[in-house]
Design an enzyme around this catalytic site. Structure first.
Site, PDB file in Angstrom:
ATOM      1  N   ASP A  56      -8.654   1.292  19.384  1.00 43.33           N
ATOM      2  CA  ASP A  56      -8.190   2.434  18.491  1.00 43.33           C
ATOM      3  C   ASP A  56      -6.783   3.132  18.699  1.00 43.33           C
ATOM      4  O   ASP A  56      -6.830   2.937  20.100  1.00 43.33           O
ATOM      5  CB  ASP A  56      -9.440   3.643  18.585  1.00 43.33           C
ATOM      6  CG  ASP A  56      -8.832   4.723  17.911  1.00 43.33           C
ATOM      7  OD1 ASP A  56      -7.586   5.030  17.319  1.00 43.33           O
ATOM      8  OD2 ASP A  56     -10.298   5.395  17.696  1.00 43.33           O
TER       9      ASP A  56
ATOM     10  N   TYR B 230      -1.079  13.064   3.358  1.00 45.74           N
ATOM     11  CA  TYR B 230      -0.578  12.010   3.850  1.00 45.74           C
ATOM     12  C   TYR B 230       1.286  11.537   3.846  1.00 45.74           C
ATOM     13  O   TYR B 230       1.751  11.146   5.029  1.00 45.74           O
ATOM     14  CB  TYR B 230      -1.134  10.745   2.846  1.00 45.74           C
ATOM     15  CG  TYR B 230      -0.630   9.162   2.619  1.00 45.74           C
ATOM     16  CD1 TYR B 230      -1.346   8.612   3.745  1.00 45.74           C
ATOM     17  CD2 TYR B 230       0.250   8.748   1.775  1.00 45.74           C
ATOM     18  CE1 TYR B 230      -0.809   7.141   3.933  1.00 45.74           C
ATOM     19  CE2 TYR B 230       0.213   7.651   1.646  1.00 45.74           C
ATOM     20  CZ  TYR B 230       0.104   6.376   3.192  1.00 45.74           C
ATOM     21  OH  TYR B 230       0.644   5.149   2.824  1.00 45.74           O
TER      22      TYR B 230
ATOM     23  N   ASN C 151       3.391   0.960  -3.346  1.00 43.92           N
ATOM     24  CA  ASN C 151       2.394   0.482  -4.509  1.00 43.92           C
ATOM     25  C   ASN C 151       1.993  -1.852  -4.388  1.00 43.92           C
ATOM     26  O   ASN C 151       3.104  -1.725  -5.278  1.00 43.92           O
ATOM     27  CB  ASN C 151       1.850   0.502  -5.588  1.00 43.92           C
ATOM     28  CG  ASN C 151       1.463   2.428  -5.910  1.00 43.92           C
ATOM     29  OD1 ASN C 151       0.671   2.475  -5.351  1.00 43.92           O
ATOM     30  ND2 ASN C 151       2.389   2.508  -6.742  1.00 43.92           N
TER      31      ASN C 151
ATOM     32  N   LYS D 262      -6.228   0.985  -4.448  1.00 39.68           N
ATOM     33  CA  LYS D 262      -5.295   1.579  -5.686  1.00 39.68           C
ATOM     34  C   LYS D 262      -5.904   1.357  -6.754  1.00 39.68           C
ATOM     35  O   LYS D 262      -6.317   0.024  -7.640  1.00 39.68           O
ATOM     36  CB  LYS D 262      -4.390   1.449  -4.703  1.00 39.68           C
ATOM     37  CG  LYS D 262      -4.599   1.333  -3.273  1.00 39.68           C
ATOM     38  CD  LYS D 262      -3.350   2.170  -3.066  1.00 39.68           C
ATOM     39  CE  LYS D 262      -3.341   1.784  -1.283  1.00 39.68           C
ATOM     40  NZ  LYS D 262      -3.099   0.455  -0.686  1.00 39.68           N
TER      41      LYS D 262
ATOM     42  N   LYS E 107     -12.578  -3.186 -13.324  1.00 38.14           N
ATOM     43  CA  LYS E 107     -13.310  -2.530 -14.062  1.00 38.14           C
ATOM     44  C   LYS E 107     -13.569  -3.914 -14.767  1.00 38.14           C
ATOM     45  O   LYS E 107     -14.146  -3.860 -15.748  1.00 38.14           O
ATOM     46  CB  LYS E 107     -12.506  -1.207 -14.180  1.00 38.14           C
ATOM     47  CG  LYS E 107     -12.875  -0.134 -13.319  1.00 38.14           C
ATOM     48  CD  LYS E 107     -11.665   1.121 -13.479  1.00 38.14           C
ATOM     49  CE  LYS E 107     -12.237   2.233 -12.323  1.00 38.14           C
ATOM     50  NZ  LYS E 107     -11.221   3.176 -12.634  1.00 38.14           N
TER      51      LYS E 107
ATOM     52  N   GLN F 287       0.917   8.991 -16.493  1.00 37.85           N
ATOM     53  CA  GLN F 287       1.869   8.068 -15.426  1.00 37.85           C
ATOM     54  C   GLN F 287       2.417   7.217 -15.671  1.00 37.85           C
ATOM     55  O   GLN F 287       1.551   5.965 -15.779  1.00 37.85           O
ATOM     56  CB  GLN F 287       1.151   8.775 -14.340  1.00 37.85           C
ATOM     57  CG  GLN F 287      -0.254   8.657 -14.191  1.00 37.85           C
ATOM     58  CD  GLN F 287      -1.636   8.308 -15.160  1.00 37.85           C
ATOM     59  OE1 GLN F 287      -1.561   8.944 -15.939  1.00 37.85           O
ATOM     60  NE2 GLN F 287      -2.791   8.304 -14.134  1.00 37.85           N
TER      61      GLN F 287
ATOM     62  N   ARG G 170       6.724   7.341 -10.874  1.00 39.67           N
ATOM     63  CA  ARG G 170       7.585   6.858  -9.639  1.00 39.67           C
ATOM     64  C   ARG G 170       7.441   5.515  -9.865  1.00 39.67           C
ATOM     65  O   ARG G 170       7.018   4.623 -10.289  1.00 39.67           O
ATOM     66  CB  ARG G 170       6.411   6.860  -8.769  1.00 39.67           C
ATOM     67  CG  ARG G 170       6.648   6.615  -7.569  1.00 39.67           C
ATOM     68  CD  ARG G 170       6.172   6.414  -6.330  1.00 39.67           C
ATOM     69  NE  ARG G 170       5.581   7.941  -5.656  1.00 39.67           N
ATOM     70  CZ  ARG G 170       4.596   8.920  -5.322  1.00 39.67           C
ATOM     71  NH1 ARG G 170       3.435   8.044  -5.207  1.00 39.67           N
ATOM     72  NH2 ARG G 170       5.110   9.665  -4.090  1.00 39.67           N
TER      73      ARG G 170
HETATM   74  P1  NAD Z   1      -5.094  -0.925   5.008  1.00 36.49           P
HETATM   75  O1  NAD Z   1      -5.523   0.414   5.085  1.00 36.49           O
HETATM   76  O2  NAD Z   1      -5.610  -1.914   4.276  1.00 36.49           O
HETATM   77  O3  NAD Z   1      -4.627  -0.720   6.896  1.00 36.49           O
HETATM   78  C1  NAD Z   1      -4.581   0.061   7.129  1.00 36.49           C
HETATM   79  C2  NAD Z   1      -5.081   0.179   8.882  1.00 36.49           C
HETATM   80  O4  NAD Z   1      -4.886   0.282   9.938  1.00 36.49           O
HETATM   81  C3  NAD Z   1      -6.515  -0.878   8.815  1.00 36.49           C
HETATM   82  O5  NAD Z   1      -7.443  -2.243   8.833  1.00 36.49           O
HETATM   83  C4  NAD Z   1      -7.783   0.329   9.580  1.00 36.49           C
HETATM   84  O6  NAD Z   1      -8.917  -0.149  10.478  1.00 36.49           O
HETATM   85  C5  NAD Z   1      -6.224   0.400  10.607  1.00 36.49           C
HETATM   86  N1  NAD Z   1      -5.906   1.484  11.463  1.00 36.49           N
HETATM   87  C6  NAD Z   1      -6.490   2.825  10.836  1.00 36.49           C
HETATM   88  N2  NAD Z   1      -6.514   4.040  12.331  1.00 36.49           N
HETATM   89  C7  NAD Z   1      -6.613   2.363  12.797  1.00 36.49           C
HETATM   90  C8  NAD Z   1      -6.418   3.259  14.331  1.00 36.49           C
HETATM   91  N3  NAD Z   1      -7.054   4.589  14.657  1.00 36.49           N
HETATM   92  N4  NAD Z   1      -6.979   2.249  14.744  1.00 36.49           N
HETATM   93  C9  NAD Z   1      -5.714   1.332  15.122  1.00 36.49           C
HETATM   94  N5  NAD Z   1      -5.898   0.629  13.381  1.00 36.49           N
HETATM   95  C10 NAD Z   1      -6.529   1.604  12.650  1.00 36.49           C
HETATM   96  O7  NAD Z   1      -3.757  -0.199   4.509  1.00 36.49           O
HETATM   97  P2  NAD Z   1      -2.373  -1.495   4.182  1.00 36.49           P
HETATM   98  O8  NAD Z   1      -2.354  -1.137   2.206  1.00 36.49           O
HETATM   99  O9  NAD Z   1      -2.447  -2.247   4.393  1.00 36.49           O
HETATM  100  O10 NAD Z   1      -1.414  -0.545   4.027  1.00 36.49           O
HETATM  101  C11 NAD Z   1      -0.340  -0.983   5.866  1.00 36.49           C
HETATM  102  C12 NAD Z   1       0.163   0.517   6.154  1.00 36.49           C
HETATM  103  O11 NAD Z   1       1.305   0.553   5.298  1.00 36.49           O
HETATM  104  C13 NAD Z   1       0.305   1.726   6.165  1.00 36.49           C
HETATM  105  O12 NAD Z   1       0.225   2.556   6.995  1.00 36.49           O
HETATM  106  C14 NAD Z   1       0.353   2.077   4.747  1.00 36.49           C
HETATM  107  O13 NAD Z   1       0.186   3.571   4.921  1.00 36.49           O
HETATM  108  C15 NAD Z   1       1.804   1.483   4.251  1.00 36.49           C
HETATM  109  N6  NAD Z   1       1.862   1.736   3.208  1.00 36.49           N
HETATM  110  C16 NAD Z   1       0.813   0.826   2.121  1.00 36.49           C
HETATM  111  C17 NAD Z   1       0.868   0.832   0.402  1.00 36.49           C
HETATM  112  C18 NAD Z   1       0.350   0.498  -0.061  1.00 36.49           C
HETATM  113  O14 NAD Z   1       0.563   0.302  -1.361  1.00 36.49           O
HETATM  114  N7  NAD Z   1      -0.267  -0.366  -0.035  1.00 36.49           N
HETATM  115  C19 NAD Z   1       1.989   2.090   0.027  1.00 36.49           C
HETATM  116  C20 NAD Z   1       2.624   2.354   0.667  1.00 36.49           C
HETATM  117  C21 NAD Z   1       2.731   2.658   2.785  1.00 36.49           C
END
Ligand code: NAD
Length: 332
Positions: free
Chosen positions: A55, A154, A183, A197, A205, A223, A288
């Site tokens: 964590d 967020y 995205n 997402k 769906k 949108q 966006r």
């Molecule tokens: P995801 O939720 O699949 O991956 C994030 C990971 O972080 C998860 O596996 C989760 O278990 C882990 N995590 C959360 N809290 C934790 C903690 N306390 N300790 C250890 N691990 C922890 O999301 P993703 O789509 O792979 O996104 C990765 C990054 O990119 C994120 O920072 C997200 O905000 C950013 N992001 C993603 C998108 C998208 O469209 N996927 C868009 C904009 C930004």
């Protein structure tokens, strides 16, 4: 750390969608990779040499995993999800607390180990709501982030954290890199359960619908958004991480579509006629799109893959998950 002759990378959030793909990509480049996450990847085995279930809100865990000088550190861990998770208001306190704690702890641990460069994944959600009211002309150039007015907590946390990474550059001589993802989608992304997402939700769906069936869409479907395929996201990520450019910079697609068009594309890929039922739901901003002028100028590269090609690969994967689930339910 493993083999000292290899280049090494630390991927935080390696159990997540982008992180698990990034680990695989770095392994293909023959890096020694340590992944860290609360959980292992959901849909395949991790390719990491070393995977720590931990964590990152705990500063001690951060200090333990940064136990040497990694060549590259990618900080992707965050408490996040799609519109159904971040726009309802129900998870705001956790989203802000959890993600800010992770970034504060990781930066502190890296600085104290003399790891000077961390890649950070910010988001298009930092852009001001007032610039995204016209679905045909959203403004998302990097400098338009201020005066700040993200439409979700967020987004506010992401804005705080990207400033934090840049502040460490200014005050502690670090060379952190900040990307604003727009995205990202592809196989092995969350496709059900509330954190998925739009592309994965639409694929699910449509896969579940019969030919001539109906699916529910949040809002009027007018949108607009753009969606970037995972491989392009990884290419941009790695190019930025290894570049001399600090960012923040958009990593996204400029192929903007309405959600209705997204549904039509997926239906066409599936070979089905699908009717849309528009219902109330969490929506986010009205329009966006990524603006890729800066990434092209600074990295000499911009994503170019057609949305349809990425959707075809994603639909195939989601359809397989849907069938597998149905078989499991029948067998039970
Ligand atoms: P995801 O939720 O699949 O991956 C994030 C990971 O972080 C998860 O596996 C989760 O278990 C882990 N995590 C959360 N809290 C934790 C903690 N306390 N300790 C250890 N691990 C922890 O999301 P993703 O789509 O792979 O996104 C990765 C990054 O990119 C994120 O920072 C997200 O905000 C950013 N992001 C993603 C998108 C998208 O469209 N996927 C868009 C904009 C930004």
């Amino acid at each position: 750390m493993g083999n000292e002759t290899k280049r090494s990378a630390l991927v935080c959030g390696a159990g997540g969608f982008i992180g698990s793909h990034l680990v695989s990509r770095l392994k293909r480049e023959e890096y020694w990779v340590r992944g860290v996450d609360l959980k292992f990847p959901c849909y395949s085995e991790t390719a990491a040499d070393d995977f720590v279930v931990g964590d990152l809100r705990d500063p001690l865990v951060c200090r333990q995993i940064v136990d040497g000088r990694f060549d590259e550190v990618y900080q992707l861990a965050a408490d996040m999800g799609g519109a159904g998770y971040i726009f309802t208001g129900e998870h705001d306190a956790d989203v802000m607390h959890n993600s800010a704690s992770i970034n504060l702890n990781m930066l502190d641990a890296c600085r104290k180990r003399n790891v000077r460069k961390v890649f950070y994944s910010s988001s298009a959600c930092i852009y001001p709501a007032y610039n995204q009211t016209d679905p045909d002309n959203p403004v998302c150039s990097e400098e338009s982030a201020y005066p700040a007015a993200p439409d979700s907590e967020y987004g506010w946390e992401k804005l705080f954290s990207e400033r934090l990474y840049v502040a460490y550059n200014r005050n502690y001589g670090m060379t952190n890199r900040v990307a604003r993802y727009h995205n990202i989608f592809g196989p092995e992304g969350t496709w059900e359960g509330g954190k998925e997402k739009a592309p994965a939700a639409v694929c699910r769906k449509v896969a579940r619908a019969a030919n001539n069936g109906e699916i529910e869409i949040w809002g009027d479907g007018m949108q607009t958004r753009s969606f970037l395929y995972i491989d392009e996201c990884l290419e941009g990520t790695i190019r930025l991480a290894r570049s001399g450019f600090e960012g923040p910079v958009n990593i996204g697609s400029e192929e903007m579509v309405t959600i209705n068009q997204l549904v039509d594309l997926v239906a066409d890929i599936a070979g089905k006629r699908i009717r849309k039922k528009h219902i109330a739901g969490p929506l986010g901003v009205r329009g966006r799109n990524s603006d890729n002028r800066l990434i092209k100028e600074r990295l000499g590269w911009r994503p170019s893959m057609a949305l349809r090609d990425g959707l075809a690969k994603t639909y195939e994967w989601v359809e397989r998950q849907v069938y597998r689930n149905e078989l499991r339910v029948e067998a039970a």
